[in-house]
Write a protein that holds these residues in place. Structure first.
Motif, PDB file in Angstrom:
ATOM      1  N   UNK A   1      39.378  44.457  37.645  1.00  0.00           N
ATOM      2  CA  UNK A   1      39.569  44.889  39.031  1.00  0.00           C
ATOM      3  C   UNK A   1      38.342  45.576  39.619  1.00  0.00           C
ATOM      4  N   UNK A   2      37.718  46.466  38.853  1.00  0.00           N
ATOM      5  CA  UNK A   2      36.530  47.127  39.408  1.00  0.00           C
ATOM      6  C   UNK A   2      35.412  46.113  39.642  1.00  0.00           C
ATOM      7  N   UNK A   3      35.311  45.140  38.745  1.00  0.00           N
ATOM      8  CA  UNK A   3      34.254  44.114  38.858  1.00  0.00           C
ATOM      9  C   UNK A   3      34.403  43.250  40.116  1.00  0.00           C
ATOM     10  N   UNK A   4      35.624  43.147  40.615  1.00  0.00           N
ATOM     11  CA  UNK A   4      35.901  42.217  41.723  1.00  0.00           C
ATOM     12  C   UNK A   4      35.705  42.844  43.093  1.00  0.00           C
ATOM     13  N   UNK A   5      35.321  44.122  43.119  1.00  0.00           N
ATOM     14  CA  UNK A   5      35.309  44.860  44.378  1.00  0.00           C
ATOM     15  C   UNK A   5      33.977  45.562  44.629  1.00  0.00           C
ATOM     16  N   UNK A   6      33.641  45.738  45.901  1.00  0.00           N
ATOM     17  CA  UNK A   6      32.546  46.656  46.276  1.00  0.00           C
ATOM     18  C   UNK A   6      33.130  47.638  47.290  1.00  0.00           C
ATOM     19  N   UNK A   7      33.436  48.868  46.879  1.00  0.00           N
ATOM     20  CA  UNK A   7      33.906  49.844  47.855  1.00  0.00           C
ATOM     21  C   UNK A   7      32.769  50.158  48.825  1.00  0.00           C
ATOM     22  N   UNK A   8      33.083  50.217  50.110  1.00  0.00           N
ATOM     23  CA  UNK A   8      32.067  50.458  51.149  1.00  0.00           C
ATOM     24  C   UNK A   8      32.244  51.830  51.784  1.00  0.00           C
ATOM     25  N   UNK A   9      33.499  52.192  52.051  1.00  0.00           N
ATOM     26  CA  UNK A   9      33.770  53.477  52.698  1.00  0.00           C
ATOM     27  C   UNK A   9      34.932  54.162  51.970  1.00  0.00           C
ATOM     28  N   UNK A  10      34.684  55.380  51.540  1.00  0.00           N
ATOM     29  CA  UNK A  10      35.753  56.238  51.004  1.00  0.00           C
ATOM     30  C   UNK A  10      35.696  57.554  51.772  1.00  0.00           C
ATOM     31  N   UNK A  11      36.853  58.127  52.058  1.00  0.00           N
ATOM     32  CA  UNK A  11      36.878  59.404  52.802  1.00  0.00           C
ATOM     33  C   UNK A  11      36.702  60.570  51.858  1.00  0.00           C
TER      34      UNK A  11
ATOM     35  N   UNK B   1      39.651  58.506  48.865  1.00  0.00           N
ATOM     36  CA  UNK B   1      40.485  57.569  49.618  1.00  0.00           C
ATOM     37  C   UNK B   1      39.673  56.393  50.166  1.00  0.00           C
ATOM     38  N   UNK B   2      40.060  55.201  49.768  1.00  0.00           N
ATOM     39  CA  UNK B   2      39.340  53.979  50.147  1.00  0.00           C
ATOM     40  C   UNK B   2      39.696  53.548  51.561  1.00  0.00           C
ATOM     41  N   UNK B   3      38.680  53.233  52.359  1.00  0.00           N
ATOM     42  CA  UNK B   3      38.901  52.759  53.723  1.00  0.00           C
ATOM     43  C   UNK B   3      38.442  51.313  53.917  1.00  0.00           C
ATOM     44  N   UNK B   4      37.366  50.922  53.233  1.00  0.00           N
ATOM     45  CA  UNK B   4      36.836  49.554  53.394  1.00  0.00           C
ATOM     46  C   UNK B   4      36.253  49.082  52.076  1.00  0.00           C
ATOM     47  N   UNK B   5      36.464  47.786  51.794  1.00  0.00           N
ATOM     48  CA  UNK B   5      36.076  47.247  50.484  1.00  0.00           C
ATOM     49  C   UNK B   5      35.759  45.756  50.611  1.00  0.00           C
ATOM     50  N   UNK B   6      34.860  45.283  49.764  1.00  0.00           N
ATOM     51  CA  UNK B   6      34.665  43.833  49.607  1.00  0.00           C
ATOM     52  C   UNK B   6      35.504  43.404  48.408  1.00  0.00           C
ATOM     53  N   UNK B   7      36.285  42.367  48.572  1.00  0.00           N
ATOM     54  CA  UNK B   7      37.036  41.769  47.460  1.00  0.00           C
ATOM     55  C   UNK B   7      36.508  40.354  47.285  1.00  0.00           C
ATOM     56  N   UNK B   8      36.084  40.025  46.070  1.00  0.00           N
ATOM     57  CA  UNK B   8      35.557  38.678  45.799  1.00  0.00           C
ATOM     58  C   UNK B   8      36.575  37.600  46.128  1.00  0.00           C
ATOM     59  N   UNK B   9      36.215  36.362  45.853  1.00  0.00           N
ATOM     60  CA  UNK B   9      37.152  35.258  46.095  1.00  0.00           C
ATOM     61  C   UNK B   9      37.113  34.277  44.922  1.00  0.00           C
ATOM     62  N   UNK B  10      38.275  33.677  44.648  1.00  0.00           N
ATOM     63  CA  UNK B  10      38.342  32.664  43.588  1.00  0.00           C
ATOM     64  C   UNK B  10      38.438  31.260  44.185  1.00  0.00           C
ATOM     65  N   UNK B  11      38.339  31.175  45.512  1.00  0.00           N
ATOM     66  CA  UNK B  11      38.421  29.854  46.153  1.00  0.00           C
ATOM     67  C   UNK B  11      37.195  29.018  45.827  1.00  0.00           C
ATOM     68  N   UNK B  12      37.413  27.724  45.599  1.00  0.00           N
ATOM     69  CA  UNK B  12      36.341  26.786  45.256  1.00  0.00           C
ATOM     70  C   UNK B  12      35.485  27.322  44.111  1.00  0.00           C
ATOM     71  N   UNK B  13      36.195  27.747  43.067  1.00  0.00           N
ATOM     72  CA  UNK B  13      35.545  28.385  41.920  1.00  0.00           C
ATOM     73  C   UNK B  13      34.719  27.419  41.074  1.00  0.00           C
ATOM     74  N   UNK B  14      34.984  26.122  41.270  1.00  0.00           N
ATOM     75  CA  UNK B  14      34.217  25.129  40.504  1.00  0.00           C
ATOM     76  C   UNK B  14      34.912  24.779  39.201  1.00  0.00           C
ATOM     77  N   UNK B  15      34.408  23.754  38.523  1.00  0.00           N
ATOM     78  CA  UNK B  15      35.019  23.316  37.268  1.00  0.00           C
ATOM     79  C   UNK B  15      34.784  24.338  36.153  1.00  0.00           C
ATOM     80  N   UNK B  16      35.500  24.163  35.054  1.00  0.00           N
ATOM     81  CA  UNK B  16      35.260  25.013  33.883  1.00  0.00           C
ATOM     82  C   UNK B  16      33.793  24.885  33.480  1.00  0.00           C
TER      83      UNK B  16
END
Length: 304
Positions: free
Chosen positions: A294-304, A12-27
């Motif tokens: 989806x897995x690439x975009x996350x860093x799970x920090x705390x799981x119960x 069970x996931x309690x805390x996670x880092x989710x990346x961001x696509x904001x200001x991703x830059x040009x192609x």
């Protein structure tokens, strides 16, 4: 202080880092791409647009909110692709390990410095420079740590080879009580369908004893067979080359019963539901164009 706890991929996931696509830059230019799939889309003029990727990531954030999960986001760096946070750091047990990644991605690590600083000093691990590793290759699974690697002589020429044997040995030394099992992955700088960028691009455990796998992602058939035997053939969902290319194994578990998956993964999502999982479907096909999901975009920090 933040006390990490990651023993496997599905508790069970309690805390996670989710990346961001904001200001991703040009192609990006072709020569600045890190993988063959991105190159394909740059050349075809179908590289994903920032607004679409922001929407896709917000759909994931909404699922996390629904399940009451604490979400951390990286600080936004102007014109920087910060979607794939798993590449920059990963947690095992109570430790966070900084990935030794492609040098021009160093600033992405700075964007989660505020989080790094909340973790006890002795639990922040920086491996020696010769150890190359990215979080997509590292999977804690209870008594085991599964690691994707590549030990061919052409390793230095393969931008798609991200984790080396030195890192495998270093992680074994860090966790002497764990069984570290490494798997040689198939690599290609030019053909996305023949390239397993990370272990989670061709394999991932789900639930308590099930797994998604793509045979051709593994260079050594015996290693692939070991995994199938470990989980049991009846518990393994085999994905096709096309499904691997679309990143079907790169889903993300919120718990042993709930999985976030891409809405177009019809065959996989049907199988997951038949196995009794709740599948939270999100749009993620644009982000998938960069050979990550989806897995690439996350860093799970705390799981119960």
């Amino acid at each position: 202080m933040l006390k990490l706890n990651i023993k496997n991929e599905t508790s069970l996931l309690r805390a996670v880092v989710l990346g961001t696509a904001e200001s991703n830059g040009p192609t990006p230019k072709v020569e600045d791409c890190y993988d063959p799939k991105s190159i394909e889309h740059v050349l075809a003029g179908t590289y994903p647009k920032e607004a679409d990727m922001i929407n896709e990531m917000e759909a994931v954030a909404a699922v996390f909110k629904k399940y009451d999960i604490t979400v951390y986001r990286p600080k936004v760096i102007k014109d920087c692709n910060q979607i794939f946070s798993r590449d920059i750091a990963f947690a095992i047990e109570d430790k966070i390990i900084k990935a030794n990644i492609l040098p021009n991605r160093e600033e992405e690590v700075e964007a989660i410095r505020y989080l790094w600083n909340q973790i006890e000093n002795e639990d922040r691990i920086i491996l020696p420079p010769k150890c190359h590793v990215e979080g997509g290759d590292v999977m804690p699974w209870n008594d085991y740590i599964f690691i994707g690697t590549y030990s061919g002589e052409d390793y230095p020429n393969l931008i798609t080879a991200r984790t080396n044997i030195d890192a495998v040995i270093a992680i074994q030394e860090l966790f002497p009580d764990k069984i570290v099992k490494s798997f040689e992955l198939r690599k290609s700088n030019t053909n996305a369908k023949e390239n397993a960028l990370h272990l989670d691009c061709c394999f991932q455990p789900v639930g308590i004893n099930k797994a998604i796998i793509h045979k051709n992602g593994f260079l050594i058939e015996k290693e692939y067979e070991w995994l199938v035997h470990f989980f049991g053939k009846e518990n393994v969902f085999e994905i096709t080359k096309e499904e691997m290319y679309n990143m079907n194994s790169n889903v993300f578990s919120i718990s042993e019963d709930v999985i976030i998956s891409e809405q177009n993964f019809t065959r996989l999502n049907t199988w997951l539901r038949k196995q009794g999982f709740t599948v939270e479907e999100v749009p993620y096909a644009e982000i998938a164009k960069q050979e990550g999901l989806l897995r690439c975009s996350t860093i799970p920090l705390i799981r119960d």
